[in-house]
Write a protein that holds these residues in place. Structure first.
Motif, PDB file in Angstrom:
ATOM      1  N   ASP A   1      54.326  63.836  22.167  1.00 32.55           N
ATOM      2  CA  ASP A   1      55.463  62.738  22.644  1.00 32.55           C
ATOM      3  C   ASP A   1      53.687  62.815  23.945  1.00 32.55           C
ATOM      4  O   ASP A   1      53.461  63.360  25.057  1.00 32.55           O
ATOM      5  N   ILE A   2      53.449  61.521  23.802  1.00 29.13           N
ATOM      6  CA  ILE A   2      52.513  60.730  24.948  1.00 29.13           C
ATOM      7  C   ILE A   2      52.875  61.070  25.960  1.00 29.13           C
ATOM      8  O   ILE A   2      52.105  61.566  26.908  1.00 29.13           O
ATOM      9  N   ASN A   3      53.841  60.912  26.464  1.00 26.48           N
ATOM     10  CA  ASN A   3      54.612  60.646  28.018  1.00 26.48           C
ATOM     11  C   ASN A   3      54.024  62.123  28.545  1.00 26.48           C
ATOM     12  O   ASN A   3      54.653  62.555  29.627  1.00 26.48           O
ATOM     13  N   ARG A   4      54.569  63.111  27.265  1.00 31.14           N
ATOM     14  CA  ARG A   4      54.261  64.661  28.448  1.00 31.14           C
ATOM     15  C   ARG A   4      52.540  65.397  28.048  1.00 31.14           C
ATOM     16  O   ARG A   4      52.438  65.605  28.959  1.00 31.14           O
ATOM     17  N   LEU A   5      51.755  64.111  27.590  1.00 31.08           N
ATOM     18  CA  LEU A   5      50.050  65.340  27.713  1.00 31.08           C
ATOM     19  C   LEU A   5      49.720  64.331  28.937  1.00 31.08           C
ATOM     20  O   LEU A   5      49.918  63.497  29.739  1.00 31.08           O
TER      21      LEU A   5
END
Length: 91
Positions: free
Chosen positions: A22-26
């Motif tokens: 999940d890009i938002n969690r990187l």
């Protein structure tokens, strides 16, 4: 992670590079090793330039000398690109 960091992550990190997370969690600070590895192996010049602007050379060299997933082709390209010496592990 600040709002600015989230915007940067979403703008810079393409789904094609991080298809399995999940890009938002990187988080660029927490996940630096994974991000550097993924971008240098699969990214383009724009993304590599982003790495050079956002991470110190020591981190880039550390990943390049310890990663087990970077191809020899990528390592050779990066040697030329960053104009630095680093060790590779011969198979």
């Amino acid at each position: 992670m600040s709002l600015v960091d989230k915007v940067i992550v979403q703008e810079v990190f393409k789904k094609t590079l991080f298809w399995d997370v999940d890009i938002n969690r990187l988080n660029p600070e927490r996940d630096w090793y994974f991000i550097i590895e993924r971008i240098v192996e699969y990214g383009d010049l724009e993304e590599i330039d982003w790495l050079k602007r956002n991470y110190p050379p020591e981190r880039l060299r550390y990943v390049m000398t310890t990663s087990r997933i970077l191809s020899k082709k990528t390592l050779n390209f990066l040697r030329l690109l960053i104009d630095r010496e680093f060790n590779t592990h011969e198979d």
